[in-house]
Write a protein that holds these residues in place. Structure first.
Motif, PDB file in Angstrom:
ATOM      1  N   HIS A 142       0.937  -1.179   0.205  1.00 44.86           N
ATOM      2  CA  HIS A 142      -0.130  -0.023  -0.109  1.00 44.86           C
ATOM      3  C   HIS A 142       0.849   1.262   0.048  1.00 44.86           C
ATOM      4  O   HIS A 142       2.025   1.094   0.307  1.00 44.86           O
ATOM      5  CB  HIS A 142      -0.922   0.028   1.207  1.00 44.86           C
ATOM      6  N   GLN A 143       0.150   2.182  -0.329  1.00 42.29           N
ATOM      7  CA  GLN A 143       0.800   3.671  -0.320  1.00 42.29           C
ATOM      8  C   GLN A 143       1.507   4.139   1.211  1.00 42.29           C
ATOM      9  O   GLN A 143       2.629   4.557   0.868  1.00 42.29           O
ATOM     10  CB  GLN A 143      -0.173   4.842  -0.639  1.00 42.29           C
ATOM     11  N   ILE A 169      12.498  14.371  -5.400  1.00 42.84           N
ATOM     12  CA  ILE A 169      12.762  15.770  -5.044  1.00 42.84           C
ATOM     13  C   ILE A 169      11.680  16.515  -4.167  1.00 42.84           C
ATOM     14  O   ILE A 169      10.759  15.522  -3.622  1.00 42.84           O
ATOM     15  CB  ILE A 169      12.859  16.892  -6.233  1.00 42.84           C
ATOM     16  N   SER A 170      11.810  17.410  -3.499  1.00 39.11           N
ATOM     17  CA  SER A 170      10.761  17.965  -2.504  1.00 39.11           C
ATOM     18  C   SER A 170       9.374  18.134  -2.762  1.00 39.11           C
ATOM     19  O   SER A 170       8.662  18.061  -1.855  1.00 39.11           O
ATOM     20  CB  SER A 170      11.400  19.435  -2.030  1.00 39.11           C
ATOM     21  N   THR A 171       9.158  17.938  -4.062  1.00 42.42           N
ATOM     22  CA  THR A 171       7.671  18.078  -4.438  1.00 42.42           C
ATOM     23  C   THR A 171       7.140  16.749  -4.846  1.00 42.42           C
ATOM     24  O   THR A 171       5.944  16.624  -5.300  1.00 42.42           O
ATOM     25  CB  THR A 171       7.406  19.197  -5.662  1.00 42.42           C
ATOM     26  N   SER A 172       7.889  15.649  -4.804  1.00 44.68           N
ATOM     27  CA  SER A 172       7.634  14.272  -5.362  1.00 44.68           C
ATOM     28  C   SER A 172       6.486  13.806  -4.309  1.00 44.68           C
ATOM     29  O   SER A 172       6.550  13.918  -3.172  1.00 44.68           O
ATOM     30  CB  SER A 172       8.597  13.385  -5.321  1.00 44.68           C
ATOM     31  N   ALA A 173       5.475  13.167  -4.787  1.00 45.08           N
ATOM     32  CA  ALA A 173       4.466  12.333  -4.131  1.00 45.08           C
ATOM     33  C   ALA A 173       4.369  11.041  -4.402  1.00 45.08           C
ATOM     34  O   ALA A 173       3.988  10.702  -5.549  1.00 45.08           O
ATOM     35  CB  ALA A 173       3.146  13.044  -4.070  1.00 45.08           C
ATOM     36  N   VAL A 174       4.556  10.060  -3.442  1.00 45.02           N
ATOM     37  CA  VAL A 174       4.304   8.811  -3.669  1.00 45.02           C
ATOM     38  C   VAL A 174       2.768   8.389  -3.386  1.00 45.02           C
ATOM     39  O   VAL A 174       2.533   8.490  -2.258  1.00 45.02           O
ATOM     40  CB  VAL A 174       5.422   8.039  -2.857  1.00 45.02           C
ATOM     41  N   ARG A 175       2.270   8.148  -4.614  1.00 40.21           N
ATOM     42  CA  ARG A 175       0.682   7.659  -4.450  1.00 40.21           C
ATOM     43  C   ARG A 175       0.492   6.447  -5.159  1.00 40.21           C
ATOM     44  O   ARG A 175       1.065   5.897  -5.944  1.00 40.21           O
ATOM     45  CB  ARG A 175      -0.036   8.714  -5.013  1.00 40.21           C
ATOM     46  N   CYS A 176      -0.459   5.499  -4.175  1.00 39.79           N
ATOM     47  CA  CYS A 176      -0.886   4.310  -5.007  1.00 39.79           C
ATOM     48  C   CYS A 176      -2.422   4.256  -5.259  1.00 39.79           C
ATOM     49  O   CYS A 176      -2.979   5.008  -4.259  1.00 39.79           O
ATOM     50  CB  CYS A 176      -0.571   3.102  -4.154  1.00 39.79           C
ATOM     51  N   VAL A 177      -2.707   3.649  -6.351  1.00 41.56           N
ATOM     52  CA  VAL A 177      -4.421   3.382  -6.671  1.00 41.56           C
ATOM     53  C   VAL A 177      -4.218   1.845  -6.902  1.00 41.56           C
ATOM     54  O   VAL A 177      -3.710   1.143  -7.721  1.00 41.56           O
ATOM     55  CB  VAL A 177      -4.623   3.901  -8.027  1.00 41.56           C
ATOM     56  N   GLY A 178      -4.922   1.335  -5.841  1.00 38.17           N
ATOM     57  CA  GLY A 178      -4.814  -0.225  -5.787  1.00 38.17           C
ATOM     58  C   GLY A 178      -3.548  -0.530  -5.214  1.00 38.17           C
ATOM     59  O   GLY A 178      -2.869  -0.005  -4.351  1.00 38.17           O
ATOM     60  N   ASN A 179      -2.791  -1.351  -6.203  1.00 36.60           N
ATOM     61  CA  ASN A 179      -1.624  -1.852  -5.876  1.00 36.60           C
ATOM     62  C   ASN A 179      -0.617  -1.354  -6.807  1.00 36.60           C
ATOM     63  O   ASN A 179       0.404  -1.981  -7.240  1.00 36.60           O
ATOM     64  CB  ASN A 179      -1.625  -3.436  -5.787  1.00 36.60           C
ATOM     65  N   THR A 180      -1.078  -0.127  -7.649  1.00 38.64           N
ATOM     66  CA  THR A 180      -0.274   0.331  -8.525  1.00 38.64           C
ATOM     67  C   THR A 180       0.248   1.787  -8.208  1.00 38.64           C
ATOM     68  O   THR A 180      -0.587   2.506  -7.671  1.00 38.64           O
ATOM     69  CB  THR A 180      -1.077   0.556  -9.938  1.00 38.64           C
ATOM     70  N   LEU A 181       1.461   1.920  -8.231  1.00 39.77           N
ATOM     71  CA  LEU A 181       2.061   3.205  -7.960  1.00 39.77           C
ATOM     72  C   LEU A 181       2.149   4.244  -8.998  1.00 39.77           C
ATOM     73  O   LEU A 181       2.460   3.865 -10.327  1.00 39.77           O
ATOM     74  CB  LEU A 181       3.822   2.918  -7.578  1.00 39.77           C
ATOM     75  N   ILE A 182       1.723   5.449  -8.699  1.00 36.14           N
ATOM     76  CA  ILE A 182       1.826   6.592  -9.576  1.00 36.14           C
ATOM     77  C   ILE A 182       2.890   7.554  -9.183  1.00 36.14           C
ATOM     78  O   ILE A 182       2.497   8.201  -8.360  1.00 36.14           O
ATOM     79  CB  ILE A 182       0.431   7.131  -9.850  1.00 36.14           C
ATOM     80  N   LEU A 183       3.720   7.485  -9.837  1.00 33.84           N
ATOM     81  CA  LEU A 183       4.969   8.683  -9.471  1.00 33.84           C
ATOM     82  C   LEU A 183       5.360   9.506 -10.585  1.00 33.84           C
ATOM     83  O   LEU A 183       5.924   9.019 -11.477  1.00 33.84           O
ATOM     84  CB  LEU A 183       6.147   7.772  -9.065  1.00 33.84           C
ATOM     85  N   GLN A 184       4.966  10.968 -10.174  1.00 33.85           N
ATOM     86  CA  GLN A 184       5.363  12.008 -11.202  1.00 33.85           C
ATOM     87  C   GLN A 184       5.014  11.557 -12.527  1.00 33.85           C
ATOM     88  O   GLN A 184       5.575  11.739 -13.578  1.00 33.85           O
ATOM     89  CB  GLN A 184       7.010  12.033 -11.332  1.00 33.85           C
ATOM     90  N   GLY A 185       3.752  11.203 -12.739  1.00 33.60           N
ATOM     91  CA  GLY A 185       3.101  10.978 -13.996  1.00 33.60           C
ATOM     92  C   GLY A 185       3.641   9.648 -14.753  1.00 33.60           C
ATOM     93  O   GLY A 185       3.017   9.556 -15.783  1.00 33.60           O
ATOM     94  N   ARG A 186       4.353   8.661 -14.206  1.00 35.77           N
ATOM     95  CA  ARG A 186       4.315   7.445 -14.570  1.00 35.77           C
ATOM     96  C   ARG A 186       3.735   6.440 -13.513  1.00 35.77           C
ATOM     97  O   ARG A 186       3.725   6.495 -12.392  1.00 35.77           O
ATOM     98  CB  ARG A 186       5.909   7.267 -14.933  1.00 35.77           C
TER      99      ARG A 186
END
Length: 253
Positions: A142-143, A169-186
């Motif tokens: 999980h996130q 970097i300082s503005t990076s956000a680690v986010r998950c949707v279900g068991n998929t990671l979305i990081l900086q548009g990827r």
């Protein structure tokens, strides 16, 4: 007694509100029954074409974002080279290097470690007597798990951190949707790798002392979630190559 004009005129038909309401209810019920029948006959949320098209669109956008980041990194390297050539002074070079290191846009080398988090097998059962059998959410990363690792490594004095193939970097956000990671548009799927450069002893200690990671380790022991820490005598983190502009909401009017 009515006159002849009244007796030959067409009758005026009046609809009562109750009849209108009853007809509307039956029409709505018919529509719901038809939709339910159609869904039961042919909709499969795992193989529906529209869902597949959405998944393909997300993957394509992720690949496009990666290509754009590579182009941006090349352009930034050229700009930096021109800036150093034009400045010509060692003081300016040192100041620029210090700012790049602080911003995470410069390549970083050093000792470090990599933490790998992996989902448990989908058919996993409790490994410890007395522990309840797992729910589906107990078997995936999980996130909060990824955030716990990143936060612990920063607390342990990490000089730089990379999640998968992207520098934080300082503005990076680690986010998950279900068991998929979305990081900086990827978009990424497990296993997830988090690499940090710093004193390996301090980094390991910070991981061990994190209450959130201690909780995660209970699920590792109970259900087989993946946890692995590899140390590196030398590891290289690429500089961040994405946009550094801040995006925020603005009031209307």
């Amino acid at each position: 007694m009515s006159n002849s004009a009244d007796s030959t005129s067409a009758p005026v038909r009046r609809f009562r509100p109750v009849r209108l309401l009853t007809g509307g209810v039956f029409a709505l019920a018919g529509l719901i029954f038809w939709m339910s029948f159609n869904t039961a006959q042919g909709t499969n949320i795992r193989t529906d074409d529209s869902m597949l098209r959405l998944s393909d669109l997300i993957q394509e956008r992720s690949r496009k974002n990666g290509d754009l980041e590579d182009s941006a990194a090349t352009a930034r390297a050229q700009v930096d080279a021109l800036a150093r050539r034009d400045n010509g002074g060692s003081a300016q070079d040192r100041r620029l290097t210090a700012l790049e290191n602080a911003a995470g846009t410069r390549r970083l080398d050093g000792t470090g470690l990599t933490v790998t988090l992996t989902d448990a097998p989908p058919n996993a059962t409790a490994r410890i007597p007395g522990v309840p059998q797992p729910q589906p959410n107990d078997l995936v990363i999980h996130q909060q798990d990824l955030q716990a690792v990143v936060n612990a490594l920063w607390k342990g004095g990490a000089k730089g951190i990379q999640v998968m193939d992207q520098r934080l970097i300082s503005t990076s956000a680690v986010r998950c949707v279900g068991n998929t990671l979305i990081l900086q548009g990827r978009v990424y799927s497990p296993p997830y790798k988090v690499t940090a450069i710093g004193d390996r002893g301090l980094l390991r200690r910070a991981l061990a002392e994190s209450p959130a990671i201690q909780n995660y380790q209970q699920y590792v022991a109970a259900y087989g979630l993946g946890w692995k820490v590899d140390e590196h005598d030398k590891v290289t983190l690429p500089g961040y190559s994405g946009t550094v502009d801040l995006h925020y909401a603005k009031p209307v009017g």
